[in-house]
Design a protein around this motif. Structure first.
Motif, short mmCIF file in Angstrom:
data_model
loop_
_atom_site.label_atom_id
_atom_site.label_comp_id
_atom_site.label_asym_id
_atom_site.label_seq_id
_atom_site.Cartn_x
_atom_site.Cartn_y
_atom_site.Cartn_z
N UNK A 154 8.68 1.94 2.40
CA UNK A 154 7.98 1.29 3.51
C UNK A 154 6.48 1.17 3.24
N UNK A 155 5.85 0.16 3.81
CA UNK A 155 4.41 -0.01 3.63
C UNK A 155 3.62 1.22 4.07
N UNK A 156 2.57 1.54 3.29
CA UNK A 156 1.64 2.59 3.67
C UNK A 156 2.14 4.01 3.54
N UNK A 157 3.21 4.24 2.78
CA UNK A 157 3.81 5.57 2.66
C UNK A 157 3.72 6.07 1.23
N UNK A 158 3.89 7.40 1.05
CA UNK A 158 3.90 8.05 -0.27
C UNK A 158 5.31 8.52 -0.57
N UNK A 159 5.73 8.33 -1.85
CA UNK A 159 7.08 8.71 -2.27
C UNK A 159 7.01 9.45 -3.60
N UNK A 160 7.85 10.49 -3.74
CA UNK A 160 7.94 11.25 -4.99
C UNK A 160 9.38 11.67 -5.24
N UNK A 161 9.71 11.95 -6.51
CA UNK A 161 10.97 12.57 -6.85
C UNK A 161 12.01 11.62 -7.41
N UNK A 162 13.17 12.23 -7.74
CA UNK A 162 14.31 11.50 -8.28
C UNK A 162 15.55 11.96 -7.52
N UNK B 93 0.82 -1.22 0.00
CA UNK B 93 0.00 0.00 0.00
C UNK B 93 0.85 1.27 0.00
N UNK B 94 2.06 1.15 -0.54
CA UNK B 94 2.87 2.36 -0.78
C UNK B 94 2.49 2.89 -2.15
N UNK B 95 2.77 4.17 -2.37
CA UNK B 95 2.49 4.79 -3.66
C UNK B 95 3.74 5.54 -4.10
N UNK B 96 4.05 5.38 -5.37
CA UNK B 96 5.18 6.07 -5.98
C UNK B 96 4.61 7.06 -6.99
N UNK B 97 4.89 8.34 -6.81
CA UNK B 97 4.35 9.38 -7.68
C UNK B 97 4.92 9.30 -9.09
N UNK B 98 4.18 9.90 -10.03
CA UNK B 98 4.62 9.86 -11.43
C UNK B 98 6.01 10.45 -11.59
N UNK C 293 17.19 3.49 -1.79
CA UNK C 293 15.88 3.93 -1.31
C UNK C 293 15.15 2.78 -0.65
N UNK C 294 14.46 3.08 0.45
CA UNK C 294 13.58 2.10 1.09
C UNK C 294 12.15 2.60 0.94
N UNK D 71 13.47 9.21 -5.17
CA UNK D 71 12.23 9.48 -4.45
C UNK D 71 12.48 9.63 -2.95
N UNK D 72 11.58 10.38 -2.33
CA UNK D 72 11.66 10.63 -0.89
C UNK D 72 10.27 10.47 -0.29
N UNK D 73 10.22 10.13 0.97
CA UNK D 73 8.98 9.91 1.70
C UNK D 73 8.30 11.25 1.97
N UNK D 74 7.02 11.38 1.59
CA UNK D 74 6.30 12.63 1.86
C UNK D 74 5.08 12.42 2.76
N UNK D 75 4.99 11.27 3.39
CA UNK D 75 3.91 11.06 4.35
C UNK D 75 3.14 9.77 4.14
N UNK D 76 2.15 9.62 4.98
CA UNK D 76 1.30 8.42 4.94
C UNK D 76 0.40 8.42 3.70
N UNK D 77 0.19 7.26 3.13
CA UNK D 77 -0.72 7.10 1.99
C UNK D 77 -2.14 6.94 2.53
#
Length: 181
Positions: free
Chosen positions: A134-142, A118-123, A131-132, A144-150
């Protein structure tokens, strides 16, 4: 479809020009083993799933996954259940996509990675070697970095805190088995 090197379940949909069973794109290992596809998966036009190598002898697609156009799952990957792989996504070899992962359009994943449930990787994002996800988190960038809970994804899938905690423990076990720090 390389029918000699695939086992396939029921109610799968294969769009035009889908390639299931292309040779593993690996410089040192030839294709060896089979692709296992479960039930109710959708493979949109021009999506590709490569054969495994001697490393695992299996490329596995479980149940209820949706692969949009031009998505690529390379050798020795395991895609669990109910993932969404958007258009033009490339998942390198030996990657595990845990349950409910969402990979945004044009994203890419380095080999030997695990993307938590249930992690999400932004376009246009990129999961690099260190990079790690983690379950249930949102990631974006190059990279990518964690930007919070999904939160939306977790709520939509009715995922409880207890279930997510179990998935985090399972993620850590998978990392240990793959020797990922």
């Amino acid at each position: 479809i390389d029918w000699d090197n695939i086992t396939i379940g029921e109610e799968n949909i294969f769009g035009p020009m889908v390639v299931i069973g292309s040779s593993a794109q690996h410089k040192y290992y030839e294709s060896s083993g089979k692709i296992e596809i479960g039930n109710r998966n959708i493979f949109s036009e021009f999506s590709i799933v490569s054969r495994p190598t001697i490393m695992t002898k299996k490329t596995i697609i479980e149940d209820g996954n949706y692969f949009m156009s031009n998505s690529v799952i390379h050798h020795d990957c395991k895609v669990e259940n109910n993932t969404i792989v958007c258009s033009n996504v490339s998942v390198a070899g030996s990657v595990t996509l845990m349950n409910g992962v969402y990979l945004g359009q044009n994203s890419s994943v380095h080999q030997f990675q695990i993307l938590g449930s249930y992690s999400i990787l932004g376009m246009n994002s990129c999961v690099t070697k260190k990079t790690q996800i983690f379950p249930g988190r949102k990631y974006v960038g190059v990279p990518c970095r964690d930007i919070g809970e999904n939160k939306i994804g977790l709520d939509r899938s009715k995922i409880s805190k207890e279930y997510l905690d179990n998935e985090l423990r399972r993620y850590e076990v998978l990392k240990e088995k793959m020797n990922i720090n």
